[in-house]
Design an enzyme around this catalytic site. Structure first.
Site, mmCIF file in Angstrom:
data_model
loop_
_atom_site.group_PDB
_atom_site.id
_atom_site.type_symbol
_atom_site.label_atom_id
_atom_site.label_comp_id
_atom_site.label_asym_id
_atom_site.label_seq_id
_atom_site.Cartn_x
_atom_site.Cartn_y
_atom_site.Cartn_z
ATOM 1 N N LYS A 202 0.842 -1.205 0.000
ATOM 2 C CA LYS A 202 0.000 0.000 0.000
ATOM 3 C C LYS A 202 0.874 1.251 0.000
ATOM 4 C CE LYS A 202 -3.482 2.406 2.671
ATOM 5 N NZ LYS A 202 -4.399 2.390 3.809
ATOM 6 N N GLY A 263 -4.470 -2.532 4.771
ATOM 7 C CA GLY A 263 -3.744 -3.701 4.274
ATOM 8 C C GLY A 263 -4.441 -4.989 4.648
ATOM 9 N N ARG A 264 -4.948 -5.050 5.887
ATOM 10 C CA ARG A 264 -5.545 -6.312 6.330
ATOM 11 C C ARG A 264 -6.902 -6.590 5.706
ATOM 12 N NH1 ARG A 264 -3.825 -2.942 10.323
ATOM 13 N NH2 ARG A 264 -5.350 -1.993 11.723
ATOM 14 N N HIS A 380 -1.761 -33.109 19.100
ATOM 15 C CA HIS A 380 -0.586 -33.824 19.606
ATOM 16 C C HIS A 380 0.481 -32.836 20.082
ATOM 17 C CE1 HIS A 380 -2.225 -37.648 18.303
ATOM 18 N NE2 HIS A 380 -2.663 -36.979 17.247
HETATM 19 O O1 F6P Z 1 3.150 -3.690 9.807
HETATM 20 C C1 F6P Z 1 2.290 -2.688 9.501
HETATM 21 C C2 F6P Z 1 1.760 -2.769 8.140
HETATM 22 O O2 F6P Z 1 1.528 -1.448 7.806
HETATM 23 C C3 F6P Z 1 0.505 -3.604 7.960
HETATM 24 O O3 F6P Z 1 -0.624 -2.989 8.431
HETATM 25 C C4 F6P Z 1 0.506 -3.789 6.489
HETATM 26 O O4 F6P Z 1 -0.385 -4.773 6.068
HETATM 27 C C5 F6P Z 1 1.956 -4.126 6.245
HETATM 28 O O5 F6P Z 1 2.659 -3.317 7.174
HETATM 29 C C6 F6P Z 1 2.436 -3.874 4.865
HETATM 30 O O6 F6P Z 1 2.309 -2.532 4.504
HETATM 31 P P1 F6P Z 1 2.388 -2.086 3.001
HETATM 32 O O7 F6P Z 1 1.241 -2.712 2.274
HETATM 33 O O8 F6P Z 1 2.313 -0.590 3.019
HETATM 34 O O9 F6P Z 1 3.689 -2.577 2.448
#
Ligand code: F6P
Length: 534
Positions: A202, A263-264, A380
Protein backbone atom coordinates in the site's frame (compact mmCIF):
# COMPACT_ATOMS: atom_id res chain seq x y z
CA UNK A 1 -12.50 -1.93 34.31
CA UNK A 2 -9.79 -0.06 36.19
CA UNK A 3 -9.29 -1.08 39.81
CA UNK A 4 -11.66 0.69 42.11
CA UNK A 5 -14.07 2.00 39.47
CA UNK A 6 -17.54 0.54 39.59
CA UNK A 7 -18.81 -0.67 36.25
CA UNK A 8 -22.11 0.81 35.20
CA UNK A 9 -24.79 0.25 32.57
CA UNK A 10 -24.65 -2.85 30.40
CA UNK A 11 -21.02 -3.49 31.34
CA UNK A 12 -21.99 -3.55 35.01
CA UNK A 13 -24.89 -5.94 34.31
CA UNK A 14 -22.51 -8.25 32.46
CA UNK A 15 -20.06 -8.13 35.36
CA UNK A 16 -22.74 -9.10 37.85
CA UNK A 17 -24.07 -11.83 35.53
CA UNK A 18 -20.54 -13.22 35.25
CA UNK A 19 -20.13 -13.36 39.02
CA UNK A 20 -23.62 -14.72 39.69
CA UNK A 21 -23.19 -17.45 37.12
CA UNK A 22 -19.52 -18.17 37.75
CA UNK A 23 -20.28 -21.75 38.71
CA UNK A 24 -22.24 -22.52 35.51
CA UNK A 25 -20.53 -25.32 33.62
CA UNK A 26 -20.80 -25.89 29.90
CA UNK A 27 -21.46 -29.55 30.65
CA UNK A 28 -24.81 -28.53 32.12
CA UNK A 29 -25.52 -25.59 29.83
CA UNK A 30 -24.89 -27.66 26.72
CA UNK A 31 -27.28 -30.35 27.93
CA UNK A 32 -30.28 -28.00 27.80
CA UNK A 33 -32.94 -29.13 25.39
CA UNK A 34 -32.83 -27.59 21.92
CA UNK A 35 -29.72 -25.58 22.83
CA UNK A 36 -28.04 -26.32 19.51
CA UNK A 37 -31.09 -25.10 17.56
CA UNK A 38 -31.43 -22.03 19.72
CA UNK A 39 -27.75 -21.14 19.57
CA UNK A 40 -26.72 -21.86 16.01
CA UNK A 41 -27.15 -19.68 13.01
CA UNK A 42 -26.84 -20.04 9.24
CA UNK A 43 -25.12 -17.23 7.37
CA UNK A 44 -25.00 -18.09 3.68
CA UNK A 45 -23.09 -21.34 3.33
CA UNK A 46 -21.75 -21.08 6.89
CA UNK A 47 -23.19 -22.63 10.02
CA UNK A 48 -22.17 -20.85 13.22
CA UNK A 49 -22.59 -22.98 16.32
CA UNK A 50 -22.48 -20.92 19.52
CA UNK A 51 -23.98 -23.64 21.71
CA UNK A 52 -20.63 -24.27 23.41
CA UNK A 53 -20.31 -20.70 24.63
CA UNK A 54 -20.72 -20.10 28.35
CA UNK A 55 -23.85 -18.05 27.98
CA UNK A 56 -27.57 -18.19 28.57
CA UNK A 57 -30.32 -16.06 27.05
CA UNK A 58 -29.71 -13.47 29.82
CA UNK A 59 -26.10 -13.11 28.75
CA UNK A 60 -27.03 -12.57 25.11
CA UNK A 61 -29.60 -9.97 26.16
CA UNK A 62 -27.03 -8.13 28.27
CA UNK A 63 -24.40 -8.33 25.51
CA UNK A 64 -26.75 -6.93 22.87
CA UNK A 65 -27.67 -4.17 25.34
CA UNK A 66 -23.96 -3.35 25.51
CA UNK A 67 -23.84 -3.19 21.71
CA UNK A 68 -26.75 -0.72 21.73
CA UNK A 69 -25.18 1.32 24.52
CA UNK A 70 -21.87 1.53 22.62
CA UNK A 71 -23.83 2.61 19.51
CA UNK A 72 -22.74 -0.30 17.40
CA UNK A 73 -25.64 0.00 14.90
CA UNK A 74 -24.71 3.64 14.26
CA UNK A 75 -21.07 2.66 13.80
CA UNK A 76 -22.04 -0.01 11.27
CA UNK A 77 -24.02 2.56 9.28
CA UNK A 78 -21.07 4.95 9.40
CA UNK A 79 -18.70 2.23 8.13
CA UNK A 80 -20.82 1.39 5.09
CA UNK A 81 -21.67 5.02 4.36
CA UNK A 82 -17.99 5.82 4.01
CA UNK A 83 -17.70 8.13 7.03
CA UNK A 84 -14.25 8.83 8.46
CA UNK A 85 -14.22 5.84 10.83
CA UNK A 86 -10.41 5.69 10.89
CA UNK A 87 -10.24 8.91 12.86
CA UNK A 88 -6.54 8.91 13.72
CA UNK A 89 -5.64 8.79 10.03
CA UNK A 90 -8.64 10.82 8.86
CA UNK A 91 -9.90 8.14 6.48
CA UNK A 92 -12.91 6.05 5.65
CA UNK A 93 -12.59 2.24 5.61
CA UNK A 94 -14.33 1.16 2.45
CA UNK A 95 -13.31 -2.45 1.93
CA UNK A 96 -17.00 -3.40 1.85
CA UNK A 97 -17.46 -1.20 -1.23
CA UNK A 98 -15.00 -3.40 -3.13
CA UNK A 99 -17.39 -6.33 -2.88
CA UNK A 100 -20.67 -4.43 -3.22
CA UNK A 101 -22.65 -4.30 -6.46
CA UNK A 102 -21.94 -1.04 -8.31
CA UNK A 103 -25.27 0.55 -7.35
CA UNK A 104 -24.61 0.03 -3.63
CA UNK A 105 -21.15 1.59 -3.46
CA UNK A 106 -20.66 5.05 -1.99
CA UNK A 107 -20.68 7.34 -5.06
CA UNK A 108 -17.28 8.84 -4.26
CA UNK A 109 -15.53 5.53 -4.90
CA UNK A 110 -17.98 3.66 -7.14
CA UNK A 111 -16.37 4.39 -10.51
CA UNK A 112 -12.80 3.93 -9.36
CA UNK A 113 -13.65 0.51 -7.97
CA UNK A 114 -15.54 -0.54 -11.08
CA UNK A 115 -12.61 0.37 -13.33
CA UNK A 116 -9.90 -1.06 -11.08
CA UNK A 117 -11.65 -4.39 -10.48
CA UNK A 118 -12.43 -4.88 -14.16
CA UNK A 119 -8.83 -4.03 -15.03
CA UNK A 120 -7.06 -6.39 -12.70
CA UNK A 121 -9.44 -9.23 -13.44
CA UNK A 122 -8.92 -8.68 -17.17
CA UNK A 123 -5.16 -8.82 -16.61
CA UNK A 124 -5.59 -12.05 -14.65
CA UNK A 125 -7.61 -13.59 -17.45
CA UNK A 126 -5.12 -12.51 -20.13
CA UNK A 127 -2.34 -14.10 -18.10
CA UNK A 128 -4.36 -17.26 -17.53
CA UNK A 129 -5.07 -17.61 -21.24
CA UNK A 130 -1.38 -17.11 -21.97
CA UNK A 131 -2.16 -14.07 -24.12
CA UNK A 132 -0.20 -11.71 -21.96
CA UNK A 133 3.38 -12.97 -22.09
CA UNK A 134 6.85 -12.22 -20.87
CA UNK A 135 9.46 -10.17 -22.70
CA UNK A 136 10.75 -13.14 -24.70
CA UNK A 137 7.28 -14.17 -25.82
CA UNK A 138 6.99 -17.08 -23.40
CA UNK A 139 3.76 -17.36 -21.41
CA UNK A 140 4.10 -16.93 -17.64
CA UNK A 141 4.24 -20.07 -15.53
CA UNK A 142 5.60 -18.72 -12.26
CA UNK A 143 4.26 -15.92 -10.09
CA UNK A 144 6.13 -14.50 -7.11
CA UNK A 145 3.89 -12.35 -4.93
CA UNK A 146 5.99 -9.98 -2.81
CA UNK A 147 4.33 -8.24 0.15
CA UNK A 148 4.05 -8.53 3.91
CA UNK A 149 1.37 -8.33 6.60
CA UNK A 150 -1.99 -7.61 5.05
CA UNK A 151 -0.36 -7.34 1.65
CA UNK A 152 0.47 -11.03 1.84
CA UNK A 153 -1.60 -12.96 4.38
CA UNK A 154 -5.08 -12.61 2.86
CA UNK A 155 -3.92 -13.29 -0.72
CA UNK A 156 -1.82 -16.26 0.44
CA UNK A 157 -4.63 -17.71 2.54
CA UNK A 158 -7.16 -17.43 -0.29
CA UNK A 159 -4.75 -18.86 -2.88
CA UNK A 160 -3.88 -21.83 -0.68
CA UNK A 161 -7.51 -22.40 0.27
CA UNK A 162 -8.99 -22.19 -3.20
CA UNK A 163 -6.22 -23.72 -5.30
CA UNK A 164 -4.77 -26.33 -2.94
CA UNK A 165 -3.75 -28.73 -5.68
CA UNK A 166 -1.93 -26.04 -7.69
CA UNK A 167 -3.04 -22.93 -9.48
CA UNK A 168 -3.61 -24.26 -13.00
CA UNK A 169 -0.87 -23.06 -15.31
CA UNK A 170 0.82 -21.14 -12.48
CA UNK A 171 3.20 -22.00 -9.72
CA UNK A 172 2.43 -19.20 -7.26
CA UNK A 173 4.92 -18.38 -4.50
CA UNK A 174 4.77 -15.81 -1.71
CA UNK A 175 7.73 -13.85 -0.43
CA UNK A 176 7.29 -11.75 2.71
CA UNK A 177 10.12 -12.16 5.19
CA UNK A 178 13.56 -10.62 5.48
CA UNK A 179 15.83 -13.63 5.91
CA UNK A 180 17.82 -13.99 2.70
CA UNK A 181 16.86 -17.65 2.57
CA UNK A 182 13.23 -16.65 2.04
CA UNK A 183 14.28 -14.73 -1.06
CA UNK A 184 16.51 -17.54 -2.37
CA UNK A 185 13.83 -20.17 -2.00
CA UNK A 186 11.10 -17.99 -3.54
CA UNK A 187 13.05 -17.83 -6.79
CA UNK A 188 14.78 -21.22 -6.67
CA UNK A 189 14.43 -23.12 -9.90
CA UNK A 190 12.43 -20.41 -11.70
CA UNK A 191 13.03 -19.27 -15.24
CA UNK A 192 12.87 -15.44 -15.27
CA UNK A 193 11.51 -15.48 -18.82
CA UNK A 194 8.42 -17.22 -17.46
CA UNK A 195 8.18 -15.39 -14.12
CA UNK A 196 5.80 -12.62 -13.16
CA UNK A 197 6.64 -10.62 -10.01
CA UNK A 198 3.74 -8.90 -8.26
CA UNK A 199 4.87 -6.36 -5.65
CA UNK A 200 2.02 -5.51 -3.28
CA UNK A 201 2.53 -2.62 -0.89
CA UNK A 202 0.00 0.00 0.00
CA UNK A 203 2.73 2.45 1.01
CA UNK A 204 5.51 1.16 -1.25
CA UNK A 205 7.81 2.07 1.62
CA UNK A 206 7.83 -1.20 3.58
CA UNK A 207 11.43 -2.27 4.10
CA UNK A 208 10.88 -6.02 3.74
CA UNK A 209 8.85 -5.63 0.57
CA UNK A 210 11.31 -3.23 -1.03
CA UNK A 211 14.32 -5.41 -0.20
CA UNK A 212 12.54 -8.41 -1.66
CA UNK A 213 11.48 -6.47 -4.73
CA UNK A 214 15.06 -5.24 -5.36
CA UNK A 215 16.26 -8.80 -4.90
CA UNK A 216 13.74 -9.89 -7.53
CA UNK A 217 14.94 -7.18 -9.89
CA UNK A 218 18.61 -8.18 -9.47
CA UNK A 219 17.72 -11.85 -9.92
CA UNK A 220 15.91 -10.98 -13.14
CA UNK A 221 18.69 -8.75 -14.49
CA UNK A 222 21.45 -11.25 -13.72
CA UNK A 223 19.71 -14.01 -15.58
CA UNK A 224 18.15 -12.09 -18.43
CA UNK A 225 21.19 -9.88 -18.98
CA UNK A 226 19.17 -6.70 -19.47
CA UNK A 227 16.49 -4.52 -17.88
CA UNK A 228 14.50 -4.37 -21.10
CA UNK A 229 11.86 -6.85 -20.04
CA UNK A 230 11.38 -5.63 -16.47
CA UNK A 231 8.23 -3.68 -17.22
CA UNK A 232 6.55 -6.75 -18.66
CA UNK A 233 7.55 -8.93 -15.73
CA UNK A 234 6.90 -6.63 -12.76
CA UNK A 235 3.48 -5.43 -11.60
CA UNK A 236 2.98 -3.16 -8.59
CA UNK A 237 -0.20 -2.98 -6.52
CA UNK A 238 -0.06 0.18 -4.43
CA UNK A 239 -1.86 3.24 -3.15
CA UNK A 240 1.24 5.32 -3.92
CA UNK A 241 2.01 5.05 -7.62
CA UNK A 242 4.50 7.92 -7.36
CA UNK A 243 6.49 6.06 -4.71
CA UNK A 244 6.46 2.93 -6.88
CA UNK A 245 7.85 5.07 -9.72
CA UNK A 246 10.49 6.60 -7.42
CA UNK A 247 11.57 3.14 -6.24
CA UNK A 248 13.37 2.65 -9.54
CA UNK A 249 12.21 -0.95 -9.77
CA UNK A 250 10.97 -0.32 -13.26
CA UNK A 251 7.56 -1.93 -12.77
CA UNK A 252 5.31 -1.75 -15.80
CA UNK A 253 1.72 -2.03 -14.65
CA UNK A 254 0.65 -0.18 -11.49
CA UNK A 255 -2.66 -1.35 -10.06
CA UNK A 256 -4.39 0.72 -7.38
CA UNK A 257 -5.02 0.28 -3.71
CA UNK A 258 -6.47 3.32 -1.97
CA UNK A 259 -5.87 5.21 1.25
CA UNK A 260 -9.34 4.08 2.42
CA UNK A 261 -8.30 0.43 2.15
CA UNK A 262 -6.45 -1.16 5.05
CA UNK A 263 -3.74 -3.70 4.27
CA UNK A 264 -5.55 -6.31 6.33
CA UNK A 265 -8.68 -5.86 4.22
CA UNK A 266 -6.86 -5.57 0.89
CA UNK A 267 -7.56 -9.07 -0.42
CA UNK A 268 -10.67 -7.73 -2.18
CA UNK A 269 -8.60 -5.37 -4.35
CA UNK A 270 -5.87 -6.02 -6.93
CA UNK A 271 -3.79 -7.29 -3.99
CA UNK A 272 -5.82 -10.44 -4.63
CA UNK A 273 -4.26 -10.82 -8.10
CA UNK A 274 -2.69 -14.21 -7.28
CA UNK A 275 -6.09 -15.47 -6.19
CA UNK A 276 -7.61 -14.32 -9.48
CA UNK A 277 -4.74 -15.99 -11.33
CA UNK A 278 -5.44 -19.21 -9.46
CA UNK A 279 -9.24 -19.33 -9.72
CA UNK A 280 -10.09 -16.94 -12.56
CA UNK A 281 -12.12 -13.75 -12.71
CA UNK A 282 -15.41 -15.55 -12.20
CA UNK A 283 -14.09 -17.32 -9.12
CA UNK A 284 -12.79 -14.02 -7.74
CA UNK A 285 -16.19 -12.41 -8.28
CA UNK A 286 -17.72 -15.30 -6.30
CA UNK A 287 -15.27 -14.56 -3.48
CA UNK A 288 -16.47 -10.94 -3.53
CA UNK A 289 -20.11 -12.05 -3.67
CA UNK A 290 -19.65 -14.31 -0.64
CA UNK A 291 -18.18 -11.44 1.33
CA UNK A 292 -20.96 -9.14 0.19
CA UNK A 293 -23.61 -11.64 1.37
CA UNK A 294 -22.13 -11.35 4.86
CA UNK A 295 -21.99 -7.55 4.55
CA UNK A 296 -25.74 -7.55 3.90
CA UNK A 297 -26.40 -9.92 6.75
CA UNK A 298 -24.24 -7.78 9.05
CA UNK A 299 -26.14 -4.64 8.10
CA UNK A 300 -29.61 -6.08 8.36
CA UNK A 301 -29.84 -8.97 10.85
CA UNK A 302 -30.95 -8.35 14.43
CA UNK A 303 -27.96 -8.22 16.79
CA UNK A 304 -28.98 -11.44 18.55
CA UNK A 305 -29.13 -13.26 15.20
CA UNK A 306 -26.20 -11.50 13.57
CA UNK A 307 -23.14 -13.68 12.97
CA UNK A 308 -20.35 -11.07 13.15
CA UNK A 309 -21.99 -9.22 16.05
CA UNK A 310 -22.42 -12.41 18.05
CA UNK A 311 -18.84 -13.48 17.34
CA UNK A 312 -17.67 -10.08 18.57
CA UNK A 313 -19.89 -10.00 21.66
CA UNK A 314 -19.06 -13.55 22.69
CA UNK A 315 -15.36 -12.86 22.16
CA UNK A 316 -15.67 -9.82 24.41
CA UNK A 317 -17.60 -11.85 27.02
CA UNK A 318 -14.87 -14.48 27.07
CA UNK A 319 -12.01 -11.97 27.16
CA UNK A 320 -13.44 -9.41 29.56
CA UNK A 321 -15.74 -11.40 31.82
CA UNK A 322 -14.54 -15.02 31.77
CA UNK A 323 -10.83 -14.26 31.93
CA UNK A 324 -9.78 -15.68 28.56
CA UNK A 325 -6.52 -13.93 27.75
CA UNK A 326 -6.09 -16.00 24.59
CA UNK A 327 -8.21 -17.08 21.66
CA UNK A 328 -7.26 -20.06 19.51
CA UNK A 329 -8.26 -20.43 15.86
CA UNK A 330 -8.25 -24.12 14.97
CA UNK A 331 -9.05 -24.90 11.34
CA UNK A 332 -9.69 -28.61 10.76
CA UNK A 333 -8.74 -28.33 7.12
CA UNK A 334 -5.23 -28.12 5.67
CA UNK A 335 -6.43 -25.64 3.07
CA UNK A 336 -7.05 -23.15 5.88
CA UNK A 337 -3.63 -23.54 7.49
CA UNK A 338 -2.92 -19.80 7.08
CA UNK A 339 -6.21 -18.75 8.68
CA UNK A 340 -4.74 -18.40 12.20
CA UNK A 341 -1.95 -16.14 10.91
CA UNK A 342 -4.39 -14.06 8.87
CA UNK A 343 -6.74 -13.60 11.83
CA UNK A 344 -3.82 -12.90 14.11
CA UNK A 345 -2.93 -9.93 11.95
CA UNK A 346 -6.53 -8.89 11.42
CA UNK A 347 -7.53 -8.97 15.07
CA UNK A 348 -4.30 -8.14 16.86
CA UNK A 349 -3.09 -5.38 14.55
CA UNK A 350 -6.59 -3.90 14.58
CA UNK A 351 -7.48 -4.16 18.23
CA UNK A 352 -4.16 -4.62 20.03
CA UNK A 353 -4.46 -1.15 21.58
CA UNK A 354 -4.85 0.39 24.99
CA UNK A 355 -6.06 3.85 24.05
CA UNK A 356 -9.55 4.76 22.93
CA UNK A 357 -10.45 6.73 19.84
CA UNK A 358 -10.58 9.93 21.89
CA UNK A 359 -7.06 9.36 23.27
CA UNK A 360 -8.17 8.27 26.75
CA UNK A 361 -6.91 5.02 28.28
CA UNK A 362 -9.01 1.88 27.82
CA UNK A 363 -10.53 0.78 31.11
CA UNK A 364 -10.92 -2.87 30.09
CA UNK A 365 -8.71 -5.39 28.34
CA UNK A 366 -8.88 -5.29 24.56
CA UNK A 367 -8.14 -8.11 22.10
CA UNK A 368 -6.77 -11.34 23.57
CA UNK A 369 -3.77 -13.13 22.10
CA UNK A 370 -4.96 -14.75 18.85
CA UNK A 371 -3.07 -17.89 17.86
CA UNK A 372 -3.74 -21.36 16.55
CA UNK A 373 -2.76 -24.13 14.22
CA UNK A 374 -4.38 -26.51 11.83
CA UNK A 375 -6.10 -29.80 12.42
CA UNK A 376 -4.91 -32.77 14.44
CA UNK A 377 -1.26 -31.69 14.60
CA UNK A 378 -2.36 -29.37 17.36
CA UNK A 379 -4.00 -32.20 19.26
CA UNK A 380 -0.59 -33.82 19.61
CA UNK A 381 1.02 -30.57 20.70
CA UNK A 382 -0.80 -27.70 22.37
CA UNK A 383 -4.31 -29.07 22.96
CA UNK A 384 -3.01 -30.53 26.23
CA UNK A 385 -2.70 -26.91 27.39
CA UNK A 386 -6.24 -26.16 26.25
CA UNK A 387 -7.54 -29.23 28.05
CA UNK A 388 -5.71 -29.20 31.37
CA UNK A 389 -3.77 -25.99 31.97
CA UNK A 390 -4.70 -23.42 34.58
CA UNK A 391 -5.59 -20.86 31.88
CA UNK A 392 -8.87 -19.99 30.17
CA UNK A 393 -8.78 -19.80 26.38
CA UNK A 394 -11.63 -19.45 23.93
CA UNK A 395 -11.54 -21.38 20.66
CA UNK A 396 -12.95 -21.14 17.14
CA UNK A 397 -13.10 -24.46 15.33
CA UNK A 398 -13.43 -24.07 11.56
CA UNK A 399 -14.33 -27.15 9.52
CA UNK A 400 -15.53 -27.88 6.01
CA UNK A 401 -18.27 -30.45 5.32
CA UNK A 402 -17.19 -31.38 1.78
CA UNK A 403 -13.59 -32.62 1.72
CA UNK A 404 -12.75 -31.60 -1.85
CA UNK A 405 -11.03 -35.00 -2.33
CA UNK A 406 -12.18 -38.58 -2.39
CA UNK A 407 -10.55 -39.90 0.80
CA UNK A 408 -13.92 -39.96 2.54
CA UNK A 409 -12.86 -42.01 5.53
CA UNK A 410 -9.97 -39.72 6.37
CA UNK A 411 -12.27 -36.72 6.13
CA UNK A 412 -14.70 -38.42 8.47
CA UNK A 413 -11.84 -38.92 10.96
CA UNK A 414 -10.84 -35.30 10.57
CA UNK A 415 -14.35 -34.05 11.31
CA UNK A 416 -14.72 -36.57 14.13
CA UNK A 417 -11.63 -35.15 15.79
CA UNK A 418 -12.92 -31.62 15.43
CA UNK A 419 -16.24 -32.51 17.06
CA UNK A 420 -14.48 -34.51 19.78
CA UNK A 421 -12.18 -31.62 20.72
CA UNK A 422 -15.11 -29.23 21.05
CA UNK A 423 -16.88 -31.69 23.31
CA UNK A 424 -13.77 -32.43 25.39
CA UNK A 425 -13.10 -28.73 25.94
CA UNK A 426 -16.70 -28.02 26.88
CA UNK A 427 -17.70 -31.00 28.98
CA UNK A 428 -14.31 -32.21 30.15
CA UNK A 429 -14.15 -35.30 32.32
CA UNK A 430 -14.78 -34.82 36.04
CA UNK A 431 -12.51 -36.71 38.44
CA UNK A 432 -15.62 -38.09 40.14
CA UNK A 433 -16.47 -40.04 37.00
CA UNK A 434 -13.13 -41.80 37.10
CA UNK A 435 -14.15 -43.77 40.22
CA UNK A 436 -11.33 -45.58 41.98
CA UNK A 437 -8.75 -44.74 39.34
CA UNK A 438 -5.59 -43.78 41.29
CA UNK A 439 -4.70 -41.34 38.52
CA UNK A 440 -8.13 -39.71 38.56
CA UNK A 441 -6.74 -36.28 39.44
CA UNK A 442 -4.33 -36.47 36.50
CA UNK A 443 -6.86 -37.83 34.05
CA UNK A 444 -9.62 -35.41 34.92
CA UNK A 445 -10.28 -32.66 32.40
CA UNK A 446 -11.98 -29.59 33.83
CA UNK A 447 -13.73 -28.56 30.60
CA UNK A 448 -15.72 -25.32 30.52
CA UNK A 449 -13.49 -23.86 27.79
CA UNK A 450 -15.85 -21.98 25.45
CA UNK A 451 -15.78 -22.59 21.72
CA UNK A 452 -17.59 -21.65 18.55
CA UNK A 453 -17.70 -24.04 15.62
CA UNK A 454 -17.93 -22.60 12.11
CA UNK A 455 -18.89 -25.15 9.51
CA UNK A 456 -18.58 -24.37 5.80
CA UNK A 457 -20.66 -26.48 3.41
CA UNK A 458 -17.69 -26.52 1.02
CA UNK A 459 -14.53 -24.47 0.61
CA UNK A 460 -15.77 -22.52 -2.40
CA UNK A 461 -14.73 -18.95 -3.25
CA UNK A 462 -18.20 -17.82 -2.15
CA UNK A 463 -17.98 -19.43 1.28
CA UNK A 464 -14.37 -18.38 1.87
CA UNK A 465 -15.40 -14.80 1.06
CA UNK A 466 -18.18 -15.11 3.63
CA UNK A 467 -15.85 -16.53 6.27
CA UNK A 468 -13.27 -13.76 5.87
CA UNK A 469 -15.89 -11.00 5.84
CA UNK A 470 -17.40 -12.49 8.99
CA UNK A 471 -14.11 -12.09 10.82
CA UNK A 472 -13.50 -8.59 9.41
CA UNK A 473 -16.80 -7.45 10.85
CA UNK A 474 -16.20 -9.24 14.13
CA UNK A 475 -12.98 -7.24 14.41
CA UNK A 476 -14.67 -3.97 13.54
CA UNK A 477 -17.44 -4.58 16.10
CA UNK A 478 -14.95 -5.33 18.83
CA UNK A 479 -13.10 -2.11 18.07
CA UNK A 480 -16.37 -0.22 18.50
CA UNK A 481 -17.27 -2.10 21.69
CA UNK A 482 -13.88 -1.34 23.23
CA UNK A 483 -14.02 2.22 21.91
CA UNK A 484 -10.82 1.93 19.85
CA UNK A 485 -9.94 2.59 16.23
CA UNK A 486 -9.38 -0.79 14.57
CA UNK A 487 -8.03 0.74 11.36
CA UNK A 488 -4.69 2.18 12.45
CA UNK A 489 -1.49 0.49 13.72
CA UNK A 490 0.73 3.18 15.18
CA UNK A 491 2.55 0.76 17.46
CA UNK A 492 4.40 -0.97 14.65
CA UNK A 493 6.09 2.30 13.65
CA UNK A 494 8.35 2.32 16.73
CA UNK A 495 10.08 -0.92 15.76
CA UNK A 496 10.63 0.34 12.22
CA UNK A 497 12.35 3.51 13.47
CA UNK A 498 14.54 1.62 15.96
CA UNK A 499 15.52 -0.89 13.27
CA UNK A 500 16.85 1.99 11.15
CA UNK A 501 19.17 3.03 13.99
CA UNK A 502 20.19 -0.56 14.73
CA UNK A 503 20.96 -1.14 11.05
CA UNK A 504 23.30 1.87 11.00
CA UNK A 505 24.94 0.81 14.28
CA UNK A 506 25.55 -2.71 12.98
CA UNK A 507 27.40 -1.10 10.09
CA UNK A 508 29.54 0.95 12.50
CA UNK A 509 27.35 4.05 12.60
CA UNK A 510 25.98 6.11 15.47
CA UNK A 511 23.94 4.56 18.25
CA UNK A 512 21.66 7.50 18.93
CA UNK A 513 18.84 6.52 21.24
CA UNK A 514 19.93 2.88 21.56
CA UNK A 515 19.47 1.29 24.95
CA UNK A 516 22.37 -0.46 26.69
CA UNK A 517 21.15 -3.93 25.74
CA UNK A 518 20.86 -3.08 22.06
CA UNK A 519 24.31 -1.43 22.15
CA UNK A 520 25.79 -4.49 23.91
CA UNK A 521 24.31 -6.79 21.32
CA UNK A 522 25.64 -4.58 18.52
CA UNK A 523 29.13 -4.92 20.05
CA UNK A 524 28.75 -8.68 20.32
CA UNK A 525 27.57 -8.98 16.73
CA UNK A 526 30.34 -6.76 15.42
CA UNK A 527 32.95 -8.74 17.41
CA UNK A 528 31.58 -12.01 16.01
CA UNK A 529 32.29 -10.52 12.58
CA UNK A 530 30.26 -13.15 10.72
CA UNK A 531 30.71 -13.07 6.99
CA UNK A 532 27.62 -13.31 4.77
CA UNK A 533 28.41 -16.97 4.14
CA UNK A 534 28.81 -18.14 7.75
O1 F6P B 1 3.15 -3.69 9.81
C1 F6P B 1 2.29 -2.69 9.50
C2 F6P B 1 1.76 -2.77 8.14
O2 F6P B 1 1.53 -1.45 7.81
C3 F6P B 1 0.50 -3.60 7.96
O3 F6P B 1 -0.62 -2.99 8.43
C4 F6P B 1 0.51 -3.79 6.49
O4 F6P B 1 -0.38 -4.77 6.07
C5 F6P B 1 1.96 -4.13 6.24
O5 F6P B 1 2.66 -3.32 7.17
C6 F6P B 1 2.44 -3.87 4.87
O6 F6P B 1 2.31 -2.53 4.50
P1 F6P B 1 2.39 -2.09 3.00
O7 F6P B 1 1.24 -2.71 2.27
O8 F6P B 1 2.31 -0.59 3.02
O9 F6P B 1 3.69 -2.58 2.45
Amino acid sequence: MSAGSKPSGAWGRLASLASRRASDHLRDLAAAERRFDAMSLRVGGLLLDFSRQRVTRDTITALTALAAERQLPQAVDALFRGDIVNVTEGRAALHTALRAPAAERPPAVADAIEVATARFLAIAEALRRGERRGSTGKPFRHVVHIGIGGSELGPRLATEALAPGGAGRFDIRFLANLDGRAAFSAFAGLDPAETLVVVVSKSFRTRETLLNAYHARSWFLERMGSADGIAQHFIAVTADAAEAQRSGLGVGERLPMWDWLGGRQSLWSAAGLPVALAIGAEGFRSLLAGAHAVDRHFQTARPDANGPILLALLGLWNANFLGAAAHAVLPYDERLATLPAHLQQLEMESNGKSVRTDGSACDAHTVPLVWGGEETNGQHAFHQWLLQSTRACSVDFVAVAAPGHDLAERHRWLLANCLAQGQALAGGRPAARLGEDPLAAHRAVPGNQPSTTILLDALTPQHLGSLLALYEHKTFCQGVLWGINPFDQWGVELGKALADTAFDALGGGARIGMDASAAGLVDALRRSGGSPHD
